[in-house]
Design a protein around this motif. Structure first.
Motif, PDB file in Angstrom:
ATOM      1  N   CYS A  96       0.828  -1.215   0.000  1.00 54.32           N
ATOM      2  CA  CYS A  96       0.000   0.000   0.000  1.00 54.32           C
ATOM      3  C   CYS A  96       0.856   1.257   0.000  1.00 54.32           C
ATOM      4  O   CYS A  96       0.540   2.226  -0.710  1.00 54.32           O
ATOM      5  CB  CYS A  96      -0.923  -0.013   1.216  1.00 54.32           C
ATOM      6  N   VAL A  97       1.926   1.251   0.785  1.00 50.31           N
ATOM      7  CA  VAL A  97       2.825   2.407   0.809  1.00 50.31           C
ATOM      8  C   VAL A  97       3.467   2.614  -0.562  1.00 50.31           C
ATOM      9  O   VAL A  97       3.602   3.747  -1.043  1.00 50.31           O
ATOM     10  CB  VAL A  97       3.906   2.225   1.898  1.00 50.31           C
ATOM     11  N   THR A  98       3.849   1.519  -1.214  1.00 51.60           N
ATOM     12  CA  THR A  98       4.462   1.612  -2.536  1.00 51.60           C
ATOM     13  C   THR A  98       3.487   2.190  -3.557  1.00 51.60           C
ATOM     14  O   THR A  98       3.844   3.075  -4.341  1.00 51.60           O
ATOM     15  CB  THR A  98       4.935   0.216  -2.995  1.00 51.60           C
ATOM     16  N   ILE A  99       2.252   1.706  -3.556  1.00 50.61           N
ATOM     17  CA  ILE A  99       1.244   2.230  -4.486  1.00 50.61           C
ATOM     18  C   ILE A  99       0.953   3.694  -4.193  1.00 50.61           C
ATOM     19  O   ILE A  99       0.840   4.524  -5.113  1.00 50.61           O
ATOM     20  CB  ILE A  99      -0.034   1.384  -4.400  1.00 50.61           C
ATOM     21  N   PHE A 100       0.838   4.039  -2.914  1.00 49.70           N
ATOM     22  CA  PHE A 100       0.597   5.430  -2.521  1.00 49.70           C
ATOM     23  C   PHE A 100       1.724   6.332  -3.009  1.00 49.70           C
ATOM     24  O   PHE A 100       1.491   7.415  -3.568  1.00 49.70           O
ATOM     25  CB  PHE A 100       0.458   5.501  -0.998  1.00 49.70           C
ATOM     26  N   ILE A 104       1.528   9.436  -5.831  1.00 54.48           N
ATOM     27  CA  ILE A 104       1.924  10.798  -5.446  1.00 54.48           C
ATOM     28  C   ILE A 104       3.128  11.279  -6.251  1.00 54.48           C
ATOM     29  O   ILE A 104       3.185  12.440  -6.687  1.00 54.48           O
ATOM     30  CB  ILE A 104       2.236  10.857  -3.943  1.00 54.48           C
ATOM     31  N   CYS A 105       4.094  10.384  -6.479  1.00 52.69           N
ATOM     32  CA  CYS A 105       5.379  10.805  -7.047  1.00 52.69           C
ATOM     33  C   CYS A 105       5.388  10.868  -8.564  1.00 52.69           C
ATOM     34  O   CYS A 105       6.203  11.606  -9.135  1.00 52.69           O
ATOM     35  CB  CYS A 105       6.486   9.858  -6.576  1.00 52.69           C
ATOM     36  N   TYR A 106       4.525  10.121  -9.227  1.00 51.37           N
ATOM     37  CA  TYR A 106       4.555  10.130 -10.690  1.00 51.37           C
ATOM     38  C   TYR A 106       4.290  11.519 -11.269  1.00 51.37           C
ATOM     39  O   TYR A 106       5.046  11.967 -12.155  1.00 51.37           O
ATOM     40  CB  TYR A 106       3.548   9.123 -11.247  1.00 51.37           C
ATOM     41  N   PRO A 107       3.261  12.260 -10.826  1.00 51.49           N
ATOM     42  CA  PRO A 107       3.086  13.617 -11.371  1.00 51.49           C
ATOM     43  C   PRO A 107       4.263  14.536 -11.095  1.00 51.49           C
ATOM     44  O   PRO A 107       4.629  15.354 -11.944  1.00 51.49           O
ATOM     45  CB  PRO A 107       1.808  14.114 -10.673  1.00 51.49           C
ATOM     46  N   ALA A 182       9.114   8.973   4.038  1.00 45.34           N
ATOM     47  CA  ALA A 182      10.507   8.589   4.255  1.00 45.34           C
ATOM     48  C   ALA A 182      11.207   8.187   2.966  1.00 45.34           C
ATOM     49  O   ALA A 182      12.409   8.414   2.808  1.00 45.34           O
ATOM     50  CB  ALA A 182      10.580   7.444   5.266  1.00 45.34           C
ATOM     51  N   TYR A 183      10.460   7.588   2.021  1.00 44.66           N
ATOM     52  CA  TYR A 183      11.092   7.038   0.819  1.00 44.66           C
ATOM     53  C   TYR A 183      10.616   7.713  -0.459  1.00 44.66           C
ATOM     54  O   TYR A 183      10.747   7.148  -1.548  1.00 44.66           O
ATOM     55  CB  TYR A 183      10.812   5.532   0.752  1.00 44.66           C
ATOM     56  N   ILE A 184      10.091   8.918  -0.335  1.00 44.85           N
ATOM     57  CA  ILE A 184       9.512   9.581  -1.498  1.00 44.85           C
ATOM     58  C   ILE A 184      10.564   9.901  -2.558  1.00 44.85           C
ATOM     59  O   ILE A 184      10.309   9.790  -3.760  1.00 44.85           O
ATOM     60  CB  ILE A 184       8.760  10.863  -1.051  1.00 44.85           C
ATOM     61  N   LEU A 185      11.775  10.246  -2.126  1.00 47.82           N
ATOM     62  CA  LEU A 185      12.821  10.570  -3.098  1.00 47.82           C
ATOM     63  C   LEU A 185      13.267   9.333  -3.876  1.00 47.82           C
ATOM     64  O   LEU A 185      13.662   9.437  -5.042  1.00 47.82           O
ATOM     65  CB  LEU A 185      14.028  11.198  -2.402  1.00 47.82           C
ATOM     66  N   LEU A 186      13.201   8.171  -3.238  1.00 55.55           N
ATOM     67  CA  LEU A 186      13.588   6.936  -3.918  1.00 55.55           C
ATOM     68  C   LEU A 186      12.593   6.545  -4.994  1.00 55.55           C
ATOM     69  O   LEU A 186      12.906   5.719  -5.853  1.00 55.55           O
ATOM     70  CB  LEU A 186      13.720   5.800  -2.902  1.00 55.55           C
ATOM     71  N   MET A 187      11.412   7.127  -4.950  1.00 54.13           N
ATOM     72  CA  MET A 187      10.432   6.900  -5.997  1.00 54.13           C
ATOM     73  C   MET A 187      10.492   7.985  -7.066  1.00 54.13           C
ATOM     74  O   MET A 187      10.348   7.707  -8.268  1.00 54.13           O
ATOM     75  CB  MET A 187       9.023   6.844  -5.404  1.00 54.13           C
ATOM     76  N   ILE A 188      10.742   9.221  -6.644  1.00 57.56           N
ATOM     77  CA  ILE A 188      10.702  10.334  -7.590  1.00 57.56           C
ATOM     78  C   ILE A 188      11.877  10.288  -8.559  1.00 57.56           C
ATOM     79  O   ILE A 188      11.695  10.344  -9.787  1.00 57.56           O
ATOM     80  CB  ILE A 188      10.686  11.682  -6.844  1.00 57.56           C
ATOM     81  N   CYS A 233       9.635   1.424  -7.283  1.00 56.97           N
ATOM     82  CA  CYS A 233       8.713   0.556  -6.542  1.00 56.97           C
ATOM     83  C   CYS A 233       9.469  -0.528  -5.785  1.00 56.97           C
ATOM     84  O   CYS A 233       9.105  -0.876  -4.645  1.00 56.97           O
ATOM     85  CB  CYS A 233       7.700  -0.076  -7.491  1.00 56.97           C
ATOM     86  N   THR A 234      10.517  -1.070  -6.394  1.00 64.37           N
ATOM     87  CA  THR A 234      11.295  -2.111  -5.717  1.00 64.37           C
ATOM     88  C   THR A 234      11.949  -1.567  -4.460  1.00 64.37           C
ATOM     89  O   THR A 234      11.882  -2.180  -3.379  1.00 64.37           O
ATOM     90  CB  THR A 234      12.373  -2.666  -6.669  1.00 64.37           C
ATOM     91  N   MET A 235      12.589  -0.403  -4.565  1.00 66.19           N
ATOM     92  CA  MET A 235      13.270   0.167  -3.401  1.00 66.19           C
ATOM     93  C   MET A 235      12.285   0.548  -2.305  1.00 66.19           C
ATOM     94  O   MET A 235      12.518   0.281  -1.121  1.00 66.19           O
ATOM     95  CB  MET A 235      14.105   1.375  -3.828  1.00 66.19           C
ATOM     96  N   VAL A 236      11.167   1.159  -2.675  1.00 67.16           N
ATOM     97  CA  VAL A 236      10.197   1.592  -1.661  1.00 67.16           C
ATOM     98  C   VAL A 236       9.571   0.387  -0.970  1.00 67.16           C
ATOM     99  O   VAL A 236       9.411   0.375   0.257  1.00 67.16           O
ATOM    100  CB  VAL A 236       9.123   2.491  -2.300  1.00 67.16           C
ATOM    101  N   PHE A 237       9.231  -0.648  -1.733  1.00 63.17           N
ATOM    102  CA  PHE A 237       8.627  -1.832  -1.119  1.00 63.17           C
ATOM    103  C   PHE A 237       9.599  -2.519  -0.167  1.00 63.17           C
ATOM    104  O   PHE A 237       9.228  -2.853   0.976  1.00 63.17           O
ATOM    105  CB  PHE A 237       8.182  -2.814  -2.199  1.00 63.17           C
TER     106      PHE A 237
END
Length: 306
Positions: A96-100, A104-107, A182-188, A233-237
């Motif tokens: 759920c955190v990964t999908i969230f 949020i980060c894709y835009p 905490a991991y938003i930059l790893l997704m962006i 997604c891999t890093m955040v999960f």
């Protein structure tokens, strides 16, 4: 000497090449592989007092893994309901955190990658600066924000949106928000690095052909950004499933995280073999889940490594 090593030394020089290879091997073998092998060995050992370690009772056993499934011998239940419930809840919460984070980060990544100008650099710096602060301090700051007397409750009660403070901590909203933050930059940034190289003419061509925005992203941008999406997604999960500080600080009484069980086995119960078995189960399950998702979405390891 293999061709790729010859090219590597030609580009970097012999001395620098040896230094780089040495550091990579030390990082990979000394800090990753050997500790995990030691943990694996611990997981098959019985929990013995120090004088008996290495003695006749110190033999390999599967009891530590059986404990996760069946619990202690003579227990009131036929399986370890508490630990298994925490284990699966941790995995579901990490998904759920990964999908969230992806939503949020894709835009944000798309805006950073396709916009031009100095304001983009300022925006990127504004994203990075909060992460100069330690993760634990940021978690405590979020606890202050989401607390019963925190900023949000003070604001909403003052505006009359609700009469009494809402318990963000007990309802796990603070925990999920903290993990996502905490991991938003790893997704962006993995998505940004890929989207930045996307030729804007492809988007303009799709727009000229009458494609709506959602179809442009679905058929053009997202397939092109798949390496960045899969990497993020891999890093955040993996990091969400293995998080400890945020669940300890932001979690409510009923939001026990599986890593907290591992911590308890190592430090409170002083049962290193049991803690090692729990850690190995979490690691292997997360790896298998990631590999299964890669196969489902037709992502290969090369995409993640780009």
């Amino acid at each position: 000497m293999p061709g790729f090593l010859r090219d590597f030394f030609n580009r970097n020089g012999f001395g620098m090449g040896i230094a780089i290879l040495g550091l990579v091997l030390f990082w990979t073998i000394g800090l990753i592989i050997l500790p995990q092998l030691s943990m694996l060995d611990f997981s098959f050992r019985p929990n013995l007092p120090p004088p008996e370690i290495g003695g006749p009772k110190d033999v390999y056993t599967l009891e530590n893994y059986k404990y996760l499934i069946y619990g202690p011998e003579g227990g009131s239940q036929s399986y370890n309901a508490v630990d298994l419930r925490v284990f699966f809840r941790t995995l579901i919460a990490a998904v759920c955190v990964t999908i969230f984070n992806l939503i949020i980060c894709y835009p944000i990544a798309y805006y950073l990658g396709q916009s031009k100008g100095n304001h983009i650099r300022i925006f990127a710096i504004m994203l990075i600066i909060p992460y100069w602060i330690n993760e634990i301090l940021r978690a405590f700051a979020l606890r202050i924000i989401f607390g019963e007397t925190g900023v949000l409750n003070t604001l909403f009660v003052g505006l009359g949106i609700w009469d009494t403070p809402f318990d963000f901590i007990r309802n796990d909203i603070a925990l999920y928000a903290g993990l996502g933050y905490a991991y938003i930059l790893l997704m962006i940034f993995p998505m940004y690095n890929v989207i930045e190289s996307l030729d804007g003419n492809q988007i303009e061509a799709a727009r000229d052909l009458g494609a709506p925005w959602w179809r442009i992203h679905w058929r053009v941008v997202i397939p092109y950004a798949k390496p960045g999406i899969s990497s993020g997604c891999t890093m955040v999960f993996m990091l969400s499933a293995g998080a400890l500080a945020a669940p300890q600080i932001l979690g409510g009484p009923s939001s026990l995280w599986f890593t907290q069980l591992i911590y308890q086995q190592f430090n409170d119960n002083n049962d290193w073999p049991q803690g090692a078995a729990y850690a190995i189960v979490l690691l292997v399950t997360c790896i298998l889940f990631v590999l299964a998702m890669m196969r489902l979405f037709k992502v290969n390891m090369g995409d993640i490594g780009k």
